[in-house]
Design a protein around this motif. Structure first.
Motif, mmCIF file in Angstrom:
data_model
loop_
_atom_site.group_PDB
_atom_site.id
_atom_site.type_symbol
_atom_site.label_atom_id
_atom_site.label_comp_id
_atom_site.label_asym_id
_atom_site.label_seq_id
_atom_site.Cartn_x
_atom_site.Cartn_y
_atom_site.Cartn_z
ATOM 1 N N LEU A 1 7.334 -17.377 -2.533
ATOM 2 C CA LEU A 1 6.018 -16.767 -2.408
ATOM 3 C C LEU A 1 6.201 -15.428 -1.697
ATOM 4 O O LEU A 1 6.695 -15.387 -0.566
ATOM 5 C CB LEU A 1 5.064 -17.663 -1.610
ATOM 6 C CG LEU A 1 4.307 -18.746 -2.395
ATOM 7 C CD1 LEU A 1 5.282 -19.754 -2.999
ATOM 8 C CD2 LEU A 1 3.308 -19.465 -1.485
ATOM 9 N N VAL A 2 5.847 -14.354 -2.375
ATOM 10 C CA VAL A 2 6.016 -13.010 -1.821
ATOM 11 C C VAL A 2 4.731 -12.611 -1.109
ATOM 12 O O VAL A 2 3.654 -12.611 -1.705
ATOM 13 C CB VAL A 2 6.349 -11.993 -2.921
ATOM 14 C CG1 VAL A 2 6.585 -10.614 -2.307
ATOM 15 C CG2 VAL A 2 7.585 -12.434 -3.704
ATOM 16 N N PHE A 3 4.872 -12.252 0.175
ATOM 17 C CA PHE A 3 3.717 -11.858 0.980
ATOM 18 C C PHE A 3 3.619 -10.343 1.075
ATOM 19 O O PHE A 3 4.627 -9.638 1.163
ATOM 20 C CB PHE A 3 3.853 -12.428 2.403
ATOM 21 C CG PHE A 3 3.291 -13.811 2.559
ATOM 22 C CD1 PHE A 3 2.148 -14.029 3.301
ATOM 23 C CD2 PHE A 3 3.911 -14.895 1.959
ATOM 24 C CE1 PHE A 3 1.629 -15.299 3.446
ATOM 25 C CE2 PHE A 3 3.398 -16.174 2.089
ATOM 26 C CZ PHE A 3 2.248 -16.378 2.833
ATOM 27 N N ARG A 4 2.381 -9.878 1.056
ATOM 28 C CA ARG A 4 2.106 -8.474 1.305
ATOM 29 C C ARG A 4 0.732 -8.340 1.934
ATOM 30 O O ARG A 4 -0.250 -8.917 1.434
ATOM 31 C CB ARG A 4 2.142 -7.651 0.020
ATOM 32 C CG ARG A 4 1.958 -6.153 0.297
ATOM 33 C CD ARG A 4 2.004 -5.293 -0.963
ATOM 34 N NE ARG A 4 0.739 -5.303 -1.673
ATOM 35 C CZ ARG A 4 0.534 -5.851 -2.858
ATOM 36 N NH1 ARG A 4 1.529 -6.478 -3.468
ATOM 37 N NH2 ARG A 4 -0.640 -5.805 -3.440
ATOM 38 N N ALA A 5 0.654 -7.639 3.053
ATOM 39 C CA ALA A 5 -0.618 -7.354 3.725
ATOM 40 C C ALA A 5 -1.431 -8.624 3.966
ATOM 41 O O ALA A 5 -2.646 -8.646 3.774
ATOM 42 C CB ALA A 5 -1.436 -6.345 2.917
ATOM 43 N N GLY A 6 -0.753 -9.687 4.385
ATOM 44 C CA GLY A 6 -1.444 -10.915 4.751
ATOM 45 C C GLY A 6 -1.850 -11.809 3.603
ATOM 46 O O GLY A 6 -2.573 -12.792 3.812
ATOM 47 N N ARG A 7 -1.394 -11.530 2.392
ATOM 48 C CA ARG A 7 -1.756 -12.349 1.240
ATOM 49 C C ARG A 7 -0.516 -12.660 0.409
ATOM 50 O O ARG A 7 0.484 -11.950 0.461
ATOM 51 C CB ARG A 7 -2.788 -11.629 0.356
ATOM 52 C CG ARG A 7 -4.084 -11.273 1.070
ATOM 53 C CD ARG A 7 -5.024 -10.519 0.136
ATOM 54 N NE ARG A 7 -5.535 -11.368 -0.915
ATOM 55 C CZ ARG A 7 -6.670 -12.056 -0.840
ATOM 56 N NH1 ARG A 7 -7.406 -11.989 0.255
ATOM 57 N NH2 ARG A 7 -7.080 -12.794 -1.845
#
Length: 520
Positions: free
Chosen positions: A477-483
């Motif tokens: 699961l790739v996270f970016r900016a809290g999502r």
């Protein structure tokens, strides 16, 4: 190939020559025979597995330890370094991964602490100012930061202050010990800019890092150590990352593969989980025997998800079901009672008791196994449990009685991990499990994770290391900016993973092979 314009050899003698260095601690040979030659105005990488002897070599150069054998020459003249003050006087300075400064003091005060310019009993700030501003310019820091408390700055800027302070001492040999381990990609670029400027000004830099790929962007030469000896020393452009890694471990590096494992019932279920200011709307299911990776750049929110699962923080909304219980863990102790364990990213301050022996560090979280009566510890039980895990995790140590603080980073990390698996956990959260450890220790830790999954433990790995998450995770699961920006298989390209983490592609999720969405 590298993207660094390698500096030509300087005329005259080498800036530093260490020849035939040997060091023994009791019955343990930390260094058998080490050589290193560093030229003026170059960046010289020093690499090796944890325990290879590079840290001891640097301690000898910086005066923290004395060699049993060997010679040291600086600018062609033999020198004797019996203490850190000798090294400083000779122009040798060390900047460590975590700045060794005073966070409550201002940047200006940190520059001159212990070396203040005074007029009578008072500090002459006006006399200090020109040199301080010159150093701020050299390392690329805004002059306005001089009056700011050091603790208010980012770690990257604190590191730049450390480098500037070293230059105040007229450093001609600057040792950077794992300088990029806790920096973001953007901060690493700033660091590299500072390093290149210093080398251009004639400073010789010894650069220690476990991130082998980054060495090709900054180093001119590389010295490789293994088992207390120098294996090779040559221009870095003559080698590849794989060749360096294989020389470090003394054999071929396996490509790694993901074995098909049977996954059991859900152990962790998150549904629209949110924590104000950190992450929002995170949904995932983790099953027994499965390894799920949460990958993202520093500050992406992935780290905070692990803290919520382990009860270190309380989610502000959403559903969390862990090990059959719908209640959010109220504390780490409550999480432990459910069979949840966590290895923190900062093992030095959160994961170990540095002055206690290895056996204590392994068993301290499972005192109920060490004696029948509360408060009673059986030395025999402690030794049996710790010796078994030392053997199982291939911890390199002459004895379980050795203090963990005296161990190399990779072996210390394995001891921290050992404590969390004394009792087979149902759910294990691993935060940056191989940060700051060498390639050999990485392989061993990855093997341990795979073994735990085979035994039925659900593993949640939180990492900023692309190669690592591909190596050990069943899905990512790739996270970016809290999502959660994307869910990808470990076979996805590193470019795809990095693009998702950096926001270079859209937010539409990519279905995993075999999922209902793909089948539809």
């Amino acid at each position: 190939m590298t993207d660094t314009a390698h500096r030509p050899a300087a005329a005259g003698p080498p800036r530093l020559e260490m020849q035939g260095i040997a060091k023994r601690y009791g019955g343990v040979r930390a260094i058998r025979h080490a050589d290193i030659t560093v030229r003026p105005g170059t960046v010289h990488a020093l690499v090796g597995e944890n325990g290879a002897g590079k840290s001891t070599l640097i301690k000898i150069l910086s005066g923290a330890e004395q060699a049993d054998e060997g010679t040291i020459a600086i600018d062609g003249s033999p020198v004797s370094i019996g203490a850190t003050t000798d090294a400083i006087a000779l122009g040798v300075q060390t900047v460590y991964q975590e700045p060794q400064l005073f966070p409550e003091l201002t940047v200006a005060e940190n520059f001159f602490v212990g070396r203040e310019i005074t007029r009578g009993p008072a500090i002459d700030w006006r006399a200090q100012a020109p040199r301080m501003l010159e150093l701020l310019d050299t390392v690329g820091l805004d002059r306005g930061l001089a009056s700011q408390p050091l603790g208010s700055l980012s770690i990257a800027k604190q590191q730049q202050v450390s480098i500037a302070k070293a230059l105040l001492e007229q450093a001609s040999i600057l040792i950077l010990d794992e300088p990029s381990a806790i920096l973001t990609d953007a901060e690493i670029e700033v660091l590299f800019g500072v390093v290149r400027r210093l080398a251009a000004d004639g400073v010789s830099i010894i650069y220690i890092s476990h991130r082998l790929d980054e060495l090709f962007r900054i180093a001119d030469e590389v010295t490789i150590m293994r088992d207390g000896e120098t294996v090779s020393s040559q221009p870095i452009g003559e080698l590849t990352v794989r060749e360096i890694a294989e020389r470090m471990v003394g054999g071929a590096i396996s490509e790694g593969h993901h074995e098909d494992r049977e996954h059991g019932e859900p152990v962790l279920e998150l549904e629209s989980l949110s924590l104000d200011g950190a992450f929002e709307d995170v949904t995932l299911t983790l099953r027994a025997g499965e390894v799920v990776g949460l990958y993202g750049l520093v500050g992406s929110g992935a780290a905070e998800v692990g803290e919520v699962v382990y009860g270190m923080r309380r989610a502000t909304s959403g559903r969390l079901r862990a090990v059959g219980d719908d209640r959010h863990p109220a504390s780490p102790s409550a999480a432990k009672r459910r069979g949840i364990r966590m290895v923190p990213a900062n093992r030095a301050s959160q994961g170990s008791f540095s002055f206690q022996p290895i056996a204590f560090n392994i068993t301290v979280g499972s005192l109920g196994l060490l004696g029948k009566a509360p408060g009673w510890v059986s030395p025999r039980a402690e030794r049996r449990i710790s010796d078994d895990l030392i053997r199982r995790l291939a911890v390199k140590t002459p004895s379980g009685r050795q203090p963990i603080g005296a161990m190399s980073g990779g072996n210390a990390q394995k001891v921290v991990l050992a404590r969390q698996i004394v009792e087979q956990p149902k759910l294990l959260v691993l935060a940056e499990p191989t940060q700051g450890v060498d390639v050999g220790a990485k392989e061993e830790i990855h093997r341990i994770v795979a073994d735990l999954a085979e035994r039925g433990t659900a593993v949640l790995v939180i990492t900023t290391d692309l190669a690592e998450v591909q190596r050990i995770a069943d899905r990512i699961l790739v996270f970016r900016a809290g999502r959660v920006a994307r869910e990808l298989p470990p076979t996805a390209s590193q470019a795809s993973l990095l693009a998702a983490a950096a926001g270079a592609i859209d937010d539409e999720p990519t279905p995993m092979p075999g999922t209902t969405e793909e089948a539809a």
